[in-house]
Design a protein around this motif. Structure first.
Motif, PDB file in Angstrom:
ATOM      1  N   THR A 127       0.812  -1.214   0.000  1.00 32.97           N
ATOM      2  CA  THR A 127       0.000   0.000   0.000  1.00 32.97           C
ATOM      3  C   THR A 127       0.846   1.264   0.000  1.00 32.97           C
ATOM      4  O   THR A 127       0.511   2.228  -0.682  1.00 32.97           O
ATOM      5  CB  THR A 127      -0.982   0.023   1.201  1.00 32.97           C
ATOM      6  N   THR A 128       1.927   1.306   0.756  1.00 30.89           N
ATOM      7  CA  THR A 128       2.809   2.485   0.700  1.00 30.89           C
ATOM      8  C   THR A 128       4.256   2.033   0.694  1.00 30.89           C
ATOM      9  O   THR A 128       4.583   0.940   1.126  1.00 30.89           O
ATOM     10  CB  THR A 128       2.615   3.438   1.897  1.00 30.89           C
ATOM     11  N   GLY A 129       5.126   2.931   0.214  1.00 26.22           N
ATOM     12  CA  GLY A 129       6.544   2.615   0.163  1.00 26.22           C
ATOM     13  C   GLY A 129       6.842   1.748  -1.040  1.00 26.22           C
ATOM     14  O   GLY A 129       6.008   1.524  -1.900  1.00 26.22           O
ATOM     15  N   GLY A 130       8.038   1.239  -1.159  1.00 24.37           N
ATOM     16  CA  GLY A 130       8.396   0.381  -2.282  1.00 24.37           C
ATOM     17  C   GLY A 130       8.263   1.100  -3.605  1.00 24.37           C
ATOM     18  O   GLY A 130       8.666   2.238  -3.762  1.00 24.37           O
ATOM     19  N   GLN A 131       7.651   0.419  -4.558  1.00 22.37           N
ATOM     20  CA  GLN A 131       7.523   0.964  -5.902  1.00 22.37           C
ATOM     21  C   GLN A 131       6.733   2.268  -5.903  1.00 22.37           C
ATOM     22  O   GLN A 131       6.872   3.078  -6.798  1.00 22.37           O
ATOM     23  CB  GLN A 131       6.822  -0.063  -6.777  1.00 22.37           C
ATOM     24  N   ILE A 182      13.836  -6.516  -4.717  1.00 22.34           N
ATOM     25  CA  ILE A 182      12.819  -7.504  -5.068  1.00 22.34           C
ATOM     26  C   ILE A 182      11.612  -7.397  -4.139  1.00 22.34           C
ATOM     27  O   ILE A 182      10.528  -7.874  -4.462  1.00 22.34           O
ATOM     28  CB  ILE A 182      13.410  -8.934  -5.053  1.00 22.34           C
ATOM     29  N   MET A 183      11.787  -6.748  -3.002  1.00 18.52           N
ATOM     30  CA  MET A 183      10.672  -6.590  -2.059  1.00 18.52           C
ATOM     31  C   MET A 183       9.850  -5.336  -2.363  1.00 18.52           C
ATOM     32  O   MET A 183       8.882  -5.044  -1.666  1.00 18.52           O
ATOM     33  CB  MET A 183      11.212  -6.490  -0.626  1.00 18.52           C
ATOM     34  N   ASP A 184      10.215  -4.596  -3.387  1.00 17.34           N
ATOM     35  CA  ASP A 184       9.611  -3.287  -3.613  1.00 17.34           C
ATOM     36  C   ASP A 184       8.515  -3.257  -4.648  1.00 17.34           C
ATOM     37  O   ASP A 184       7.998  -2.194  -4.969  1.00 17.34           O
ATOM     38  CB  ASP A 184      10.705  -2.285  -4.038  1.00 17.34           C
ATOM     39  N   TYR A 185       8.120  -4.408  -5.200  1.00 16.71           N
ATOM     40  CA  TYR A 185       7.204  -4.373  -6.331  1.00 16.71           C
ATOM     41  C   TYR A 185       5.743  -4.412  -5.927  1.00 16.71           C
ATOM     42  O   TYR A 185       5.364  -4.972  -4.905  1.00 16.71           O
ATOM     43  CB  TYR A 185       7.518  -5.514  -7.309  1.00 16.71           C
ATOM     44  N   ALA A 186       4.937  -3.829  -6.782  1.00 20.87           N
ATOM     45  CA  ALA A 186       3.492  -3.769  -6.539  1.00 20.87           C
ATOM     46  C   ALA A 186       2.831  -5.065  -6.973  1.00 20.87           C
ATOM     47  O   ALA A 186       1.847  -5.072  -7.694  1.00 20.87           O
ATOM     48  CB  ALA A 186       2.888  -2.586  -7.295  1.00 20.87           C
ATOM     49  N   ILE A 213       9.078 -16.740   1.895  1.00 13.14           N
ATOM     50  CA  ILE A 213       8.319 -15.664   1.258  1.00 13.14           C
ATOM     51  C   ILE A 213       8.229 -15.967  -0.230  1.00 13.14           C
ATOM     52  O   ILE A 213       9.258 -16.113  -0.891  1.00 13.14           O
ATOM     53  CB  ILE A 213       8.984 -14.291   1.460  1.00 13.14           C
ATOM     54  N   TYR A 214       7.000 -16.056  -0.751  1.00  8.09           N
ATOM     55  CA  TYR A 214       6.819 -16.135  -2.195  1.00  8.09           C
ATOM     56  C   TYR A 214       6.451 -14.732  -2.682  1.00  8.09           C
ATOM     57  O   TYR A 214       5.485 -14.130  -2.214  1.00  8.09           O
ATOM     58  CB  TYR A 214       5.716 -17.126  -2.600  1.00  8.09           C
ATOM     59  N   ILE A 215       7.240 -14.240  -3.617  1.00  9.03           N
ATOM     60  CA  ILE A 215       7.033 -12.906  -4.169  1.00  9.03           C
ATOM     61  C   ILE A 215       6.559 -13.076  -5.605  1.00  9.03           C
ATOM     62  O   ILE A 215       7.257 -13.647  -6.432  1.00  9.03           O
ATOM     63  CB  ILE A 215       8.365 -12.114  -4.129  1.00  9.03           C
ATOM     64  N   GLU A 216       5.370 -12.620  -5.912  1.00 10.34           N
ATOM     65  CA  GLU A 216       4.827 -12.866  -7.253  1.00 10.34           C
ATOM     66  C   GLU A 216       5.703 -12.263  -8.350  1.00 10.34           C
ATOM     67  O   GLU A 216       5.845 -12.865  -9.409  1.00 10.34           O
ATOM     68  CB  GLU A 216       3.408 -12.304  -7.362  1.00 10.34           C
ATOM     69  N   ALA A 217       6.300 -11.109  -8.097  1.00 11.12           N
ATOM     70  CA  ALA A 217       7.151 -10.473  -9.110  1.00 11.12           C
ATOM     71  C   ALA A 217       8.279 -11.415  -9.500  1.00 11.12           C
ATOM     72  O   ALA A 217       9.132 -11.751  -8.678  1.00 11.12           O
ATOM     73  CB  ALA A 217       7.708  -9.156  -8.567  1.00 11.12           C
ATOM     74  N   TYR A 218       8.251 -11.855 -10.733  1.00  9.48           N
ATOM     75  CA  TYR A 218       9.277 -12.756 -11.291  1.00  9.48           C
ATOM     76  C   TYR A 218       9.312 -14.120 -10.609  1.00  9.48           C
ATOM     77  O   TYR A 218      10.265 -14.858 -10.761  1.00  9.48           O
ATOM     78  CB  TYR A 218      10.667 -12.081 -11.284  1.00  9.48           C
ATOM     79  N   ALA A 224       7.155  -1.998 -13.147  1.00 10.83           N
ATOM     80  CA  ALA A 224       8.050  -0.936 -13.621  1.00 10.83           C
ATOM     81  C   ALA A 224       9.446  -1.486 -13.791  1.00 10.83           C
ATOM     82  O   ALA A 224      10.394  -0.992 -13.216  1.00 10.83           O
ATOM     83  CB  ALA A 224       8.036   0.217 -12.628  1.00 10.83           C
ATOM     84  N   HIS A 225       9.564  -2.559 -14.584  1.00  9.01           N
ATOM     85  CA  HIS A 225      10.885  -3.142 -14.749  1.00  9.01           C
ATOM     86  C   HIS A 225      11.647  -2.452 -15.843  1.00  9.01           C
ATOM     87  O   HIS A 225      12.774  -2.777 -16.110  1.00  9.01           O
ATOM     88  CB  HIS A 225      10.755  -4.640 -15.050  1.00  9.01           C
ATOM     89  N   HIS A 226      10.981  -1.538 -16.545  1.00  7.90           N
ATOM     90  CA  HIS A 226      11.716  -0.788 -17.551  1.00  7.90           C
ATOM     91  C   HIS A 226      11.279   0.662 -17.524  1.00  7.90           C
ATOM     92  O   HIS A 226      10.251   0.999 -16.957  1.00  7.90           O
ATOM     93  CB  HIS A 226      11.485  -1.381 -18.946  1.00  7.90           C
ATOM     94  N   THR A 227      12.064   1.494 -18.155  1.00  3.56           N
ATOM     95  CA  THR A 227      11.679   2.897 -18.259  1.00  3.56           C
ATOM     96  C   THR A 227      10.519   2.992 -19.236  1.00  3.56           C
ATOM     97  O   THR A 227      10.367   2.153 -20.119  1.00  3.56           O
ATOM     98  CB  THR A 227      12.826   3.783 -18.788  1.00  3.56           C
ATOM     99  N   PHE A 228       9.720   3.984 -19.045  1.00  3.39           N
ATOM    100  CA  PHE A 228       8.665   4.221 -20.011  1.00  3.39           C
ATOM    101  C   PHE A 228       9.117   5.214 -21.066  1.00  3.39           C
ATOM    102  O   PHE A 228       8.301   5.854 -21.718  1.00  3.39           O
ATOM    103  CB  PHE A 228       7.389   4.698 -19.293  1.00  3.39           C
ATOM    104  N   ALA A 229      10.433   5.289 -21.240  1.00  3.99           N
ATOM    105  CA  ALA A 229      10.985   6.257 -22.179  1.00  3.99           C
ATOM    106  C   ALA A 229      10.502   6.007 -23.598  1.00  3.99           C
ATOM    107  O   ALA A 229      10.489   6.913 -24.418  1.00  3.99           O
ATOM    108  CB  ALA A 229      12.509   6.205 -22.139  1.00  3.99           C
ATOM    109  N   MET A 230      10.106   4.776 -23.900  1.00  2.55           N
ATOM    110  CA  MET A 230       9.658   4.469 -25.263  1.00  2.55           C
ATOM    111  C   MET A 230       8.318   5.095 -25.574  1.00  2.55           C
ATOM    112  O   MET A 230       7.978   5.298 -26.734  1.00  2.55           O
ATOM    113  CB  MET A 230       9.476   2.959 -25.422  1.00  2.55           C
ATOM    114  N   PHE A 231       7.517   5.340 -24.510  1.00  2.06           N
ATOM    115  CA  PHE A 231       6.139   5.775 -24.736  1.00  2.06           C
ATOM    116  C   PHE A 231       5.975   7.245 -24.401  1.00  2.06           C
ATOM    117  O   PHE A 231       6.629   7.774 -23.516  1.00  2.06           O
ATOM    118  CB  PHE A 231       5.172   4.958 -23.867  1.00  2.06           C
TER     119      PHE A 231
END
Lengths: 266, 129
Positions: free
Chosen positions: A55-59, A108-112, A126-131, B22-29
């Protein structure tokens, strides 16, 4: 046997059976057994079930969301970030994440994307959905092992302080970057990078992770950030598979992004 | 009929609601521009790191122009209420996108609306599904 003697014999036997047994073992010395070391002990741990959504912080640190400020850097850190800013903002160089390589700790902990936390004896997983990432936090009392090679997510040792899981992670490979700003390329860290986390519930369905990133080569002071999460137990909101299988924006040799159009079929 | 491509001015709020991942820049768009594209849904790839929407816009002489549009991760969209069965190849769809700065027929997805259907937004769910 005369009845009264029989009664005495039986009575003695009964007393013996009732626990007047000889030489009861001295109680086992209370050992410092970490919480969560058995399935039964896990029942005493807080309920961290469901999926946790940032909800806050991270990405979301971009856009002035409360909960973070940039690190104070050494002159070396300033120089590395300057190099990274020139590469990212001026030359459009992207991080290896853009080629489906994971970011590693701590970013890797910062993604939405949601994460789920599972307790097994001696470990928090911890399973992190990102990647589709997994972290293991060992709570069985083991120490850091310098015989282990560095990895993307490093080696995490944790212990419980009441209902707070305190984690220290070392041993991240040099190729991962530290994202400290809107620059997603991030800056290069040193082999002295360590990550300290304090994970706890702040309400019935809210979780907080206070992270402190230390790297004396690039940071003048340890860098604190806070992330908060909301819990969702609905199946639709669970953490899912994430296989980076269809990357149509791969990087060229210089790290610049391309855009792959499908050739039109007749 | 060739659908006129509209550029919506004042799309500042839409421009900020970029897709997750946000694994890449949005510089392309071009994040300041929103373009609308309507055509036939030729392909929909439910993949990571992006879903891909391929739309054929009818053109001159019967030769269609194909647009390639990236969106969020499938999991992000499912949590936002997208349903696999509602995306049907061959249907008419309208998308709004941030277009490629190069002017080529590609972009980053904002919304997808099947003809006669409800508009579906890209982006991270707020939990209210």
């Amino acid at each position: 046997m005369k009845p009264i003697r029989l009664a005495l014999v039986l009575g003695t036997c009964c007393l013996a059976l009732l626990g007047c047994s000889p030489a009861k073992e001295a109680p086992a010395k209370a050992q410092n057994v970490p919480p969560g070391s058995s399935w039964r002990a896990i029942e005493q741990l807080p309920d961290w079930g469901g999926a946790w959504h940032l909800t806050t912080g991270g990405q979301f640190k971009r856009g002035g969301v409360a909960g973070w400020s940039p690190p104070e850097m050494t002159p070396e850190g300033v120089a590395r970030l300057k190099t990274a800013d020139e590469a990212y903002f001026k030359r459009g160089i992207n991080p290896p994440l853009q080629n489906c390589l994971p970011d590693g700790m701590p970013h890797i902990m910062d993604y939405a994307f949601p994460m789920e936390l599972y307790f097994v004896p001696g470990k928090v997983v911890i399973y992190i959905e990102a990647y589709g990432q997994v972290r293991w936090i060992f709570t069985d009392g083991r120490q850091q092992n310098s015989d282990l090679p560095p990895t993307y997510n490093g080696h995490s040792i944790g212990h419980w302080e009441g209902d707070t899981l305190v984690v220290d992670t070392v041993g991240m490979i040099p190729q991962t970057q530290l994202v400290v700003s809107d620059n997603f390329l991030g800056m290069r860290h040193s082999d002295q990078l360590t990550v300290h986390e304090r994970i706890r519930l702040t309400g019935p369905d809210t979780l907080e992770i206070k992270t402190t990133v230390s790297d004396p080569v690039i940071f003048a002071k340890p860098w604190p950030t806070v992330k908060t999460y909301r819990r969702d137990r609905r199946p639709l909101m669970q953490a899912n598979e994430y296989v980076c299988s269809n990357n149509r924006e791969p990087l060229d040799a210089q790290g610049r992004q391309s855009f792959q159009f499908n050739p039109p079929k007749d | 009929m060739f659908k006129r491509i509209g550029i919506i001015a004042g799309a500042a709020t839409l421009a900020l609601a970029g897709p997750a991942g946000a694994h890449h820049t949005f510089a392309m768009f071009d994040l300041k521009k929103v373009v609308t594209v309507t055509g036939t849904l030729k392909d929909f790839q439910w993949t990571n790191p992006h879903i891909w929407v391929e739309i054929v816009v009818p053109g001159k002489g019967g030769k269609g122009a194909q647009w390639a549009i990236e969106g969020s991760s499938p999991s992000v969209l499912i949590r936002k209420g997208w349903k696999h069965g509602e995306i049907k190849l061959g249907q008419q769809v309208t998308v709004t996108i941030h277009p490629l700065k190069t002017g080529q027929k590609g972009g980053s997805l904002l919304t997808l609306t099947p003809a006669g259907g409800k508009s579906m937004e890209d982006g991270v769910s707020d939990g209210k599904v």
